[in-house]
Design an enzyme around this catalytic site. Sequence first.
Site, PDB file in Angstrom:
ATOM      1  N   ASP A  35       0.841  -1.196   0.000  1.00 20.31           N
ATOM      2  CA  ASP A  35       0.000   0.000   0.000  1.00 20.31           C
ATOM      3  C   ASP A  35       0.878   1.249   0.000  1.00 20.31           C
ATOM      4  O   ASP A  35       1.643   1.475   0.938  1.00 20.31           O
ATOM      5  CB  ASP A  35      -0.875  -0.039   1.264  1.00 20.31           C
ATOM      6  CG  ASP A  35      -2.044   0.933   1.199  1.00 20.31           C
ATOM      7  OD1 ASP A  35      -2.115   1.721   0.246  1.00 20.31           O
ATOM      8  OD2 ASP A  35      -2.869   0.887   2.131  1.00 20.31           O
ATOM      9  N   ASP A  36       0.782   2.032  -1.063  1.00 15.12           N
ATOM     10  CA  ASP A  36       1.509   3.307  -1.121  1.00 15.12           C
ATOM     11  C   ASP A  36       3.024   3.138  -1.061  1.00 15.12           C
ATOM     12  O   ASP A  36       3.744   3.997  -0.538  1.00 15.12           O
ATOM     13  CB  ASP A  36       1.065   4.253   0.008  1.00 15.12           C
ATOM     14  CG  ASP A  36      -0.320   4.827  -0.193  1.00 15.12           C
ATOM     15  OD1 ASP A  36      -1.057   4.311  -1.049  1.00 15.12           O
ATOM     16  OD2 ASP A  36      -0.668   5.795   0.519  1.00 15.12           O
ATOM     17  N   CYS A  75      -5.952   4.005  -3.481  1.00 11.48           N
ATOM     18  CA  CYS A  75      -6.125   2.621  -3.020  1.00 11.48           C
ATOM     19  C   CYS A  75      -7.304   1.871  -3.636  1.00 11.48           C
ATOM     20  O   CYS A  75      -7.129   0.855  -4.302  1.00 11.48           O
ATOM     21  CB  CYS A  75      -6.279   2.607  -1.501  1.00 11.48           C
ATOM     22  SG  CYS A  75      -4.994   3.491  -0.609  1.00 11.48           S
ATOM     23  N   HIS A 129     -10.927  -2.312   1.868  1.00  7.71           N
ATOM     24  CA  HIS A 129     -11.142  -0.995   1.238  1.00  7.71           C
ATOM     25  C   HIS A 129     -11.936  -1.058  -0.054  1.00  7.71           C
ATOM     26  O   HIS A 129     -11.720  -0.265  -0.980  1.00  7.71           O
ATOM     27  CB  HIS A 129      -9.798  -0.269   1.004  1.00  7.71           C
ATOM     28  CG  HIS A 129      -9.970   1.220   1.094  1.00  7.71           C
ATOM     29  ND1 HIS A 129      -8.965   2.124   0.791  1.00  7.71           N
ATOM     30  CD2 HIS A 129     -11.041   1.971   1.459  1.00  7.71           C
ATOM     31  CE1 HIS A 129      -9.417   3.350   0.960  1.00  7.71           C
ATOM     32  NE2 HIS A 129     -10.663   3.285   1.362  1.00  7.71           N
ATOM     33  N   ASP A 275      -0.236  -0.964  -4.661  1.00  9.20           N
ATOM     34  CA  ASP A 275      -1.550  -0.587  -5.195  1.00  9.20           C
ATOM     35  C   ASP A 275      -1.541   0.744  -5.928  1.00  9.20           C
ATOM     36  O   ASP A 275      -2.418   1.017  -6.748  1.00  9.20           O
ATOM     37  CB  ASP A 275      -2.632  -0.617  -4.099  1.00  9.20           C
ATOM     38  CG  ASP A 275      -2.472   0.478  -3.057  1.00  9.20           C
ATOM     39  OD1 ASP A 275      -1.370   1.056  -2.926  1.00  9.20           O
ATOM     40  OD2 ASP A 275      -3.461   0.744  -2.331  1.00  9.20           O
ATOM     41  N   ASN A 276      -0.571   1.594  -5.611  1.00 10.60           N
ATOM     42  CA  ASN A 276      -0.403   2.864  -6.331  1.00 10.60           C
ATOM     43  C   ASN A 276       0.994   3.373  -6.012  1.00 10.60           C
ATOM     44  O   ASN A 276       1.704   2.797  -5.184  1.00 10.60           O
ATOM     45  CB  ASN A 276      -1.483   3.899  -5.956  1.00 10.60           C
ATOM     46  CG  ASN A 276      -1.661   4.075  -4.477  1.00 10.60           C
ATOM     47  OD1 ASN A 276      -2.647   3.606  -3.905  1.00 10.60           O
ATOM     48  ND2 ASN A 276      -0.713   4.716  -3.808  1.00 10.60           N
TER      49      ASN A 276
HETATM   50 CA    CA Z   1      -2.693   2.834  -1.623  1.00  9.36          CA
END
Ligand code: CA
Length: 456
Positions: A35-36, A75, A129, A275-276
């Site tokens: 995540d991130d 996300c 999420h 995810d990004n």
């Molecule tokens: Ca994310």
Amino acid sequence: MKLKTTLVAGVTVWLAAGAAWAVPAKPNILFIVADDMGYADCGAHGCKDVPTPNLDALAKAGVRFTQGYVTGTVCSPSRAALMTGRYHYRDGVFDWIHPGAAGLQADVPTVASYLKQAGYRTAAVGKWHLGEDNQCHPLRRGFDEFYGFLGGGRSYFPDKPGKGKVNHYTQLIRGQEPVVEKEYTTHAFGREAADFLARQKGQAGPFFLYLAFNAVHTPMEAPDDYLSRFTAIEDKKRRTYAGMLSAMDDNIGRALKALKEAGLEEQTLVCFISDNGGPIVRNAPNASRNTPLRGGKGETWEGGIRVPFFMKWPGHLQAGTTFEQPVIQMDLTATVLELAGVQRDAKWPLDGVGLLPYLSGEKKAPHETLCWEYGQQWAIRQGDWKLTFALPTKEAKTPILGLYDLSQDIGESRDLAAAQPEKVKQLQTAWAKWRKDVIGDQPAPNITIKNVNRSP
Ligand code: CA
């Protein structure tokens, strides 16, 4: 159907008669999502200050995609498209899903629901999420088991009853039951993943595990023994990020060790993405780095959408290879559905494509065109060309409609729009057509973009 093995372009695959792709048995599937995490924040991408030995080993054991994209620059959109194999706009996800907001469209099949139908045992661990409603719950979306939380973020440390913001969005649950977790959540998710994998030993039939960390998203919280690994990093936020990233890497290693100890390594396709892109100065900045890419999370610059992207399957995908054509996370979904022999519902066509024929060299570029939209921002990539529309910043007072040749300029620093107006027009037209086809006539949602100082 008679199968034969073939070695093409360094990749061992099973090629069935008639050039259809098949495998001797349905492989197990393990998706690991960070995540991130910044594009530059693993050793395989040149990171120097934070060792990531387990991620590096994963990349080295299989295929590293040098142009691996995600559809979403935040996300929920990215995770939605991984779940469905479809551009997330098609299924009602345009932005991160706020507490209490509508989630992923209820009736779209997910990779888990498809694989479950195909006989897989399925589990999700970590951050969901994709909506908090009952209809969005992982157990309603194809997963037999779930351990994690339904929202977008929470403290990594144990909840204190009566204190803090424990709610439906942040509460850790097993299935649908609240649990009291005593461990740092990244360790807990590694523990749960390893436990699920250990339980697969000796079982008949395949499994699918979706291990979705919330690391290394804010809040910036690392255990003391991880912070102490990085006393040489002066910047406090980067030091904490390093501890969080190191903990995630250790727990990826823990899961992969459990897979190996269960004797299932060669029967399991493992895919890893972030995810990004890393949030550099806004959208929950965490001191991640996307070097040499421009921009970060929440933007359609490369730094928001190009991510670490690895795949391994020992004995089937040759170790130490790279794939240098653009791919996108929806392709992972399509790939595993093909491998599992899933009969897909024609009502829900995929945008992702199965990658094995491309990895083998039988086919060339998986995507002629990839497109993005996030609020008013958008981008299109065709071949080496990218046209990016970006909102004003403190540095650039007006919006940018920039044209870049990514083969020469991965950092999107040399705008060729003025020199190539016809190319701009062609790409803008192609993007508009894509938008009409995929999103329709509805206007882009108004997503607030803070006007902040941002260096490429
Ligand atoms: Ca994310």
